[in-house]
Design an enzyme around this catalytic site. Structure first.
Site, short mmCIF file in Angstrom:
data_model
loop_
_atom_site.label_atom_id
_atom_site.label_comp_id
_atom_site.label_asym_id
_atom_site.label_seq_id
_atom_site.Cartn_x
_atom_site.Cartn_y
_atom_site.Cartn_z
CB ILE A 1 -0.94 -0.02 1.23
CG1 ILE A 1 -1.86 1.21 1.23
CG2 ILE A 1 -0.17 -0.11 2.53
CD1 ILE A 1 -2.90 1.17 2.36
CB SER A 2 1.16 4.11 -2.31
OG SER A 2 1.32 3.37 -3.49
CE LYS A 3 6.88 7.45 0.57
NZ LYS A 3 8.17 8.18 0.77
#
Length: 265
Positions: free
Chosen positions: A109-111
């Protein structure tokens, strides 16, 4: 290759308790003056979120605002979507830190900062001056960015090539009842022609070149935001605007995304 037809989620979201809403209001007062509290979606199956998560999320949004994210709708969306509900419970305490987290199958999951950055870039496009219309997301993952986009765009088509992640996103998003989000199992490199043209296309994976299908499916005035391999073999964030005269490419900062792959898995 056949693609599953889009479908799914439906309406609204459960409100937070009066106590949580009061805390949200007090915290939002410390953010830029044009921001206001927004309803928070809470999973019915898990009950109301804790105040600790509320405070942690608000601090995350404050950091985003301080770092330069200015778009009101994007900041509100980042405050509304409960990131800790999209990661494994063991990682929930890290959900509002500015870090990517594993979601299985070698994906992440992206920042929060990159999600907000990419969503804001879409929302600032020429096609979004009167509101961001239909968006295509390449790489659904756990569904977090799709949930954020659902509060920024009028309609979201999101495609995932890995069946297990497609199903995980469906489980994560179903309780939120987002009527404007359509989940697709398919090869993201092909885009999704049935929903084209798109005001925005956003990719959560990076390759050496942009697939031609993405450019073909982008509306005039629309914007594509995706990581791509730049000089020196490092990934950079690429913005492509489609104008009446063709495509205009702008290279932004270095980023780090999982590699773009084709086919189903």
């Amino acid at each position: 290759m056949s693609l599953r037809k889009p479908g799914f989620p439906a309406r609204g979201a459960m409100p937070a308790t009066a106590k949580a809403q009061s805390n949200v209001h007090r915290e939002w007062m410390r953010l830029p003056a044009d921001l206001a509290p927004v309803p928070m979606a809470v999973r019915e199956t898990l009950g109301v979120e804790t105040v600790d998560f509320t405070s942690a999320r608000l601090r995350m949004v404050q950091r985003l605002a301080a770092s330069g994210i200015e778009h009101t709708r994007v900041l509100k969306a980042m405050n509304s979507v409960l990131r800790h509900q999209f990661v494994d419970s063991a990682l929930a305490v890290q959900a509002y830190q500015d870090t990517s987290l594993p979601i299985g199958l070698g994906q992440t999951i992206s920042k929060p900062s990159i999600v907000a950055r990419m969503c804001e870039l879409l929302a600032q496009s020429a096609a979004a001056q009167s509101g961001l219309g239909r968006v295509l997301e390449i790489g659904t993952g756990c569904g977090y960015q799709a949930a954020v986009l659902s509060l920024v765009a009028k309609e979201v088509y999101t495609i995932e090539r890995l069946r297990a992640l497609h199903e995980k996103a469906r489980v994560n998003l179903r309780p939120l009842r987002l009527a404007n989000v359509h989940l697709i199992l398919g090869d993201g490199m092909l885009g999704f022609a049935s929903g084209a043209p798109y005001a925005g296309i956003i990719s959560a994976a990076g390759g050496e070149e942009l697939p031609q299908a993405w450019c073909d499916q982008l509306a005039e005035g629309g914007r594509l935001v995706a990581p791509i391999l730049g000089a020196g073999g490092q990934q950079v964030l690429l913005v492509v605007d489609r104008t009446a005269d063709g495509f205009q490419r702008t290279v932004l900062e270095h980023v780090h995304f999982v590699p773009l792959k084709s086919g189903l898995g």
